[in-house]
Write a protein that holds these residues in place. Sequence first.
Motif, PDB file in Angstrom:
ATOM      1  N   LEU A 148      19.334 -85.552 -43.830  1.00  0.00           N
ATOM      2  CA  LEU A 148      20.821 -85.847 -44.662  1.00  0.00           C
ATOM      3  C   LEU A 148      20.886 -84.814 -45.737  1.00  0.00           C
ATOM      4  CD1 LEU A 148      20.880 -89.628 -43.975  1.00  0.00           C
ATOM      5  CD2 LEU A 148      22.580 -88.097 -43.156  1.00  0.00           C
ATOM      6  N   LEU A 149      19.864 -84.778 -46.390  1.00  0.00           N
ATOM      7  CA  LEU A 149      19.896 -83.685 -47.583  1.00  0.00           C
ATOM      8  C   LEU A 149      20.178 -82.186 -47.186  1.00  0.00           C
ATOM      9  CD1 LEU A 149      19.723 -84.007 -50.630  1.00  0.00           C
ATOM     10  CD2 LEU A 149      17.358 -83.643 -50.466  1.00  0.00           C
ATOM     11  N   ALA A 150      19.567 -81.942 -46.147  1.00  0.00           N
ATOM     12  CA  ALA A 150      19.455 -80.348 -45.564  1.00  0.00           C
ATOM     13  C   ALA A 150      20.970 -80.155 -45.065  1.00  0.00           C
ATOM     14  CB  ALA A 150      18.368 -80.282 -44.406  1.00  0.00           C
ATOM     15  N   VAL A 151      21.775 -81.149 -44.444  1.00  0.00           N
ATOM     16  CA  VAL A 151      22.939 -80.970 -43.859  1.00  0.00           C
ATOM     17  C   VAL A 151      24.109 -80.972 -44.976  1.00  0.00           C
ATOM     18  CG1 VAL A 151      22.395 -81.667 -41.734  1.00  0.00           C
ATOM     19  CG2 VAL A 151      23.428 -83.159 -42.878  1.00  0.00           C
ATOM     20  N   GLY A 152      23.690 -81.609 -46.288  1.00  0.00           N
ATOM     21  CA  GLY A 152      24.696 -81.580 -47.328  1.00  0.00           C
ATOM     22  C   GLY A 152      25.570 -82.706 -47.398  1.00  0.00           C
ATOM     23  N   HIS A 153      24.770 -83.913 -47.050  1.00  0.00           N
ATOM     24  CA  HIS A 153      25.433 -85.218 -46.987  1.00  0.00           C
ATOM     25  C   HIS A 153      24.875 -85.933 -48.128  1.00  0.00           C
ATOM     26  CE1 HIS A 153      27.487 -89.052 -45.624  1.00  0.00           C
ATOM     27  NE2 HIS A 153      26.315 -89.643 -45.956  1.00  0.00           N
ATOM     28  N   LEU A 154      25.497 -86.635 -48.917  1.00  0.00           N
ATOM     29  CA  LEU A 154      24.920 -87.739 -49.842  1.00  0.00           C
ATOM     30  C   LEU A 154      25.779 -89.041 -49.906  1.00  0.00           C
ATOM     31  CD1 LEU A 154      24.936 -85.413 -53.423  1.00  0.00           C
ATOM     32  CD2 LEU A 154      22.901 -86.056 -51.847  1.00  0.00           C
ATOM     33  N   GLY A 155      24.944 -90.018 -49.758  1.00  0.00           N
ATOM     34  CA  GLY A 155      25.440 -91.319 -49.745  1.00  0.00           C
ATOM     35  C   GLY A 155      24.595 -92.294 -50.234  1.00  0.00           C
ATOM     36  N   ALA A 156      25.202 -93.582 -50.696  1.00  0.00           N
ATOM     37  CA  ALA A 156      24.393 -94.641 -51.270  1.00  0.00           C
ATOM     38  C   ALA A 156      23.194 -95.220 -50.379  1.00  0.00           C
ATOM     39  CB  ALA A 156      25.441 -95.797 -51.387  1.00  0.00           C
ATOM     40  N   PRO A 157      23.260 -95.075 -48.913  1.00  0.00           N
ATOM     41  CA  PRO A 157      22.067 -95.556 -48.233  1.00  0.00           C
ATOM     42  C   PRO A 157      20.933 -94.617 -48.556  1.00  0.00           C
ATOM     43  CG  PRO A 157      24.160 -95.673 -46.940  1.00  0.00           C
ATOM     44  CD  PRO A 157      24.488 -94.925 -48.127  1.00  0.00           C
ATOM     45  N   MET A 158      21.160 -93.370 -48.865  1.00  0.00           N
ATOM     46  CA  MET A 158      19.901 -92.529 -49.146  1.00  0.00           C
ATOM     47  C   MET A 158      19.079 -92.706 -50.183  1.00  0.00           C
ATOM     48  SD  MET A 158      22.115 -88.868 -48.042  1.00  0.00           S
ATOM     49  CE  MET A 158      20.886 -87.886 -48.507  1.00  0.00           C
ATOM     50  N   VAL A 159      19.490 -93.502 -51.295  1.00  0.00           N
ATOM     51  CA  VAL A 159      19.094 -93.813 -52.525  1.00  0.00           C
ATOM     52  C   VAL A 159      17.753 -93.918 -52.421  1.00  0.00           C
ATOM     53  CG1 VAL A 159      19.045 -95.137 -54.743  1.00  0.00           C
ATOM     54  CG2 VAL A 159      21.268 -93.936 -53.699  1.00  0.00           C
ATOM     55  N   PRO A 160      17.076 -95.063 -51.499  1.00  0.00           N
ATOM     56  CA  PRO A 160      15.727 -95.298 -51.557  1.00  0.00           C
ATOM     57  C   PRO A 160      14.780 -94.325 -51.285  1.00  0.00           C
ATOM     58  CG  PRO A 160      17.168 -97.234 -50.844  1.00  0.00           C
ATOM     59  CD  PRO A 160      18.019 -96.062 -51.032  1.00  0.00           C
ATOM     60  N   GLY A 161      15.332 -93.589 -50.199  1.00  0.00           N
ATOM     61  CA  GLY A 161      14.542 -92.185 -49.623  1.00  0.00           C
ATOM     62  C   GLY A 161      14.388 -91.240 -50.673  1.00  0.00           C
ATOM     63  N   LEU A 162      15.759 -91.007 -51.160  1.00  0.00           N
ATOM     64  CA  LEU A 162      15.681 -89.853 -52.299  1.00  0.00           C
ATOM     65  C   LEU A 162      14.785 -90.129 -53.320  1.00  0.00           C
ATOM     66  CD1 LEU A 162      19.274 -89.142 -52.446  1.00  0.00           C
ATOM     67  CD2 LEU A 162      17.656 -87.599 -51.514  1.00  0.00           C
ATOM     68  N   ARG A 163      14.577 -91.445 -53.969  1.00  0.00           N
ATOM     69  CA  ARG A 163      13.825 -91.960 -54.897  1.00  0.00           C
ATOM     70  C   ARG A 163      12.257 -91.582 -54.768  1.00  0.00           C
ATOM     71  NH1 ARG A 163      16.502 -93.990 -59.089  1.00  0.00           N
ATOM     72  NH2 ARG A 163      18.199 -95.036 -59.023  1.00  0.00           N
ATOM     73  N   ALA A 164      12.084 -91.895 -53.527  1.00  0.00           N
ATOM     74  CA  ALA A 164      10.515 -91.707 -52.919  1.00  0.00           C
ATOM     75  C   ALA A 164      10.218 -90.105 -52.715  1.00  0.00           C
ATOM     76  CB  ALA A 164      10.395 -92.408 -51.568  1.00  0.00           C
ATOM     77  N   ALA A 165      11.204 -89.562 -52.258  1.00  0.00           N
ATOM     78  CA  ALA A 165      10.998 -88.060 -52.269  1.00  0.00           C
ATOM     79  C   ALA A 165      11.026 -87.498 -53.453  1.00  0.00           C
ATOM     80  CB  ALA A 165      12.109 -87.496 -51.364  1.00  0.00           C
ATOM     81  N   ALA A 166      11.686 -87.713 -54.447  1.00  0.00           N
ATOM     82  CA  ALA A 166      11.779 -87.322 -55.883  1.00  0.00           C
ATOM     83  C   ALA A 166      10.439 -87.343 -56.683  1.00  0.00           C
ATOM     84  CB  ALA A 166      13.151 -87.731 -56.699  1.00  0.00           C
ATOM     85  N   SER A 167       9.790 -88.341 -56.171  1.00  0.00           N
ATOM     86  CA  SER A 167       8.665 -88.646 -57.022  1.00  0.00           C
ATOM     87  C   SER A 167       7.213 -87.925 -56.409  1.00  0.00           C
ATOM     88  CB  SER A 167       8.357 -90.279 -56.895  1.00  0.00           C
ATOM     89  OG  SER A 167       7.874 -90.408 -55.631  1.00  0.00           O
ATOM     90  N   ARG A 168       7.577 -87.210 -55.455  1.00  0.00           N
ATOM     91  CA  ARG A 168       6.455 -86.370 -54.775  1.00  0.00           C
ATOM     92  C   ARG A 168       6.568 -84.921 -55.204  1.00  0.00           C
ATOM     93  NH1 ARG A 168       7.693 -90.111 -50.314  1.00  0.00           N
ATOM     94  NH2 ARG A 168       8.968 -88.545 -49.391  1.00  0.00           N
ATOM     95  N   PRO A 169       5.462 -84.306 -55.105  1.00  0.00           N
ATOM     96  CA  PRO A 169       5.505 -82.703 -55.322  1.00  0.00           C
ATOM     97  C   PRO A 169       6.493 -82.103 -54.550  1.00  0.00           C
ATOM     98  CG  PRO A 169       3.312 -83.795 -55.247  1.00  0.00           C
ATOM     99  CD  PRO A 169       4.020 -84.684 -54.747  1.00  0.00           C
ATOM    100  N   GLY A 170       7.173 -81.321 -55.036  1.00  0.00           N
ATOM    101  CA  GLY A 170       8.165 -80.333 -54.427  1.00  0.00           C
ATOM    102  C   GLY A 170       9.599 -81.249 -54.207  1.00  0.00           C
ATOM    103  N   GLY A 171       9.638 -82.489 -55.116  1.00  0.00           N
ATOM    104  CA  GLY A 171      10.865 -83.100 -55.084  1.00  0.00           C
ATOM    105  C   GLY A 171      12.138 -82.908 -55.826  1.00  0.00           C
ATOM    106  N   LEU A 172      12.062 -81.614 -56.133  1.00  0.00           N
ATOM    107  CA  LEU A 172      13.189 -81.481 -57.193  1.00  0.00           C
ATOM    108  C   LEU A 172      14.725 -81.309 -56.373  1.00  0.00           C
ATOM    109  CD1 LEU A 172      14.373 -80.386 -59.674  1.00  0.00           C
ATOM    110  CD2 LEU A 172      13.925 -77.976 -58.920  1.00  0.00           C
ATOM    111  N   LEU A 173      14.683 -81.091 -55.166  1.00  0.00           N
ATOM    112  CA  LEU A 173      16.035 -81.144 -54.304  1.00  0.00           C
ATOM    113  C   LEU A 173      16.505 -82.622 -54.227  1.00  0.00           C
ATOM    114  CD1 LEU A 173      16.408 -78.464 -51.481  1.00  0.00           C
ATOM    115  CD2 LEU A 173      17.706 -78.799 -53.568  1.00  0.00           C
ATOM    116  N   ALA A 174      15.604 -83.433 -53.883  1.00  0.00           N
ATOM    117  CA  ALA A 174      16.081 -84.769 -53.772  1.00  0.00           C
ATOM    118  C   ALA A 174      16.204 -85.509 -55.223  1.00  0.00           C
ATOM    119  CB  ALA A 174      14.551 -85.417 -53.075  1.00  0.00           C
ATOM    120  N   ALA A 175      15.616 -84.997 -56.098  1.00  0.00           N
ATOM    121  CA  ALA A 175      15.878 -85.503 -57.403  1.00  0.00           C
ATOM    122  C   ALA A 175      16.994 -85.103 -57.883  1.00  0.00           C
ATOM    123  CB  ALA A 175      14.947 -85.169 -58.356  1.00  0.00           C
TER     124      ALA A 175
END
Length: 426
Positions: A180-207
């Motif tokens: 979803l991030l790669a295709v350019g979509h942002l929406g509230a259902p993504m927040v939990p997954g983005l938080r998890a991805a942002a906390s991992r190495p290489g998580g700048l885009l998710a953050a």
Amino acid sequence: MLDVHGVNQAALTGRDPEARLAAVGALTVRCQESRSAPALLVPLLEPLVRDPRACDEAVLALRRCGRAAARYAGFLGEVAAASPELATRRRAVETLMLLGDPRWVDPVVREGEALLPHSLMPLPWPSEVRDAVRRRLAALTGSEGVLCEIVARWGTEAADVVPELLGALPHAPQAATRALLAVGHLGAPMVPGLRAAASRPGGLLAATALFRLTGDPAPALRALLTARPPVPPGVVALLGPLAMPLVPEFELLLTGEAADSPPQCAAQLLAAQVVIAATGDTTAALPTLHAVLTAGGHRAVLAAAVVADLAGSGMSGVGGWRGEMAVWKPELRELLDDPWAGVAAAGALWRLGAPAGELVPVVVRAIEEGRRPAAAVSLLHELGAAAEAARLAARDERLPVGGADDDIVINDELLRDRLLATAASR
């Protein structure tokens, strides 16, 4: 039978497996050298396609012959579905992917990551393939993760798959969030997954995406502090003054001297960008950027790309720090003949106002010599060099695009597509 382009047809149809493999090798080498060769040589593979004993050799050859392999797409589909050899199945799947033939979808769904291509292999996305992937995602058969990985590689061109990706989110949260991030979509259902991805190495885009969704800059600032440069375009500018808490730590890297290694210099360049975006102050940033630019080699490549990025960002007026960088034109011109930094230096000079006529020969030479060809073709388009692009597209000798043997032909075909698009833009 006579040789064609140096390929022994008798060996191709003979019973000697070593001679047959040598003939296949000669065929693929010729296809890798000449753009006109596949149309002449791929039909010679007909006996191998029909001979079960030569299946592996046939698939190997077709994988290396680019779009001409479409002649045998049906055969490749059968191999992808049923060959007992994993390597042969993988090559058949990759070839179908390169051809945009949807017969790769079922084998990949069945076997998952074992058949995923390497990350640099191009993946066409014709409507037939997108429709097949969407149907599979909608069916929720347990294949969501691997298909999401494929969709993520299509990027923004796969925006029409968003409904199916949202449906897959509960079943494959990490992969679906990345897609979803790669295709350019942002929406509230993504927040939990983005938080998890942002906390991992290489998580700048998710953050950064999380910041866009929630307005909370803290995850993005933490990720930026530990990011491995170069960072994606626009991230630093998006944070701007919000990055002020990072300035003291990043200013420690702005020594006015280039660090010893390219990774250390990349960190210095990121620090310069952050400090400029956060404070607007170039006092320490530009001397360090200049020092890296004049360090040569890979370090100069990184610095020239940052100069081009800053010069084209619109963040400064003509009399601002863009003007300060303009005095570096002599240093940038010295880099034009550098095998590593020439293309990046040409891009920086163009953004700083140098005339296109001065830069086009440099970029054309880089393409002909295989020095950062993808970036060079993009710059050639930006320079409006339609005639030069047409000449490069019309030649029979393939351009030296690099990469694995399996990808030489398709990479040249894709590069030629981009050259033709530039030629048509005149």
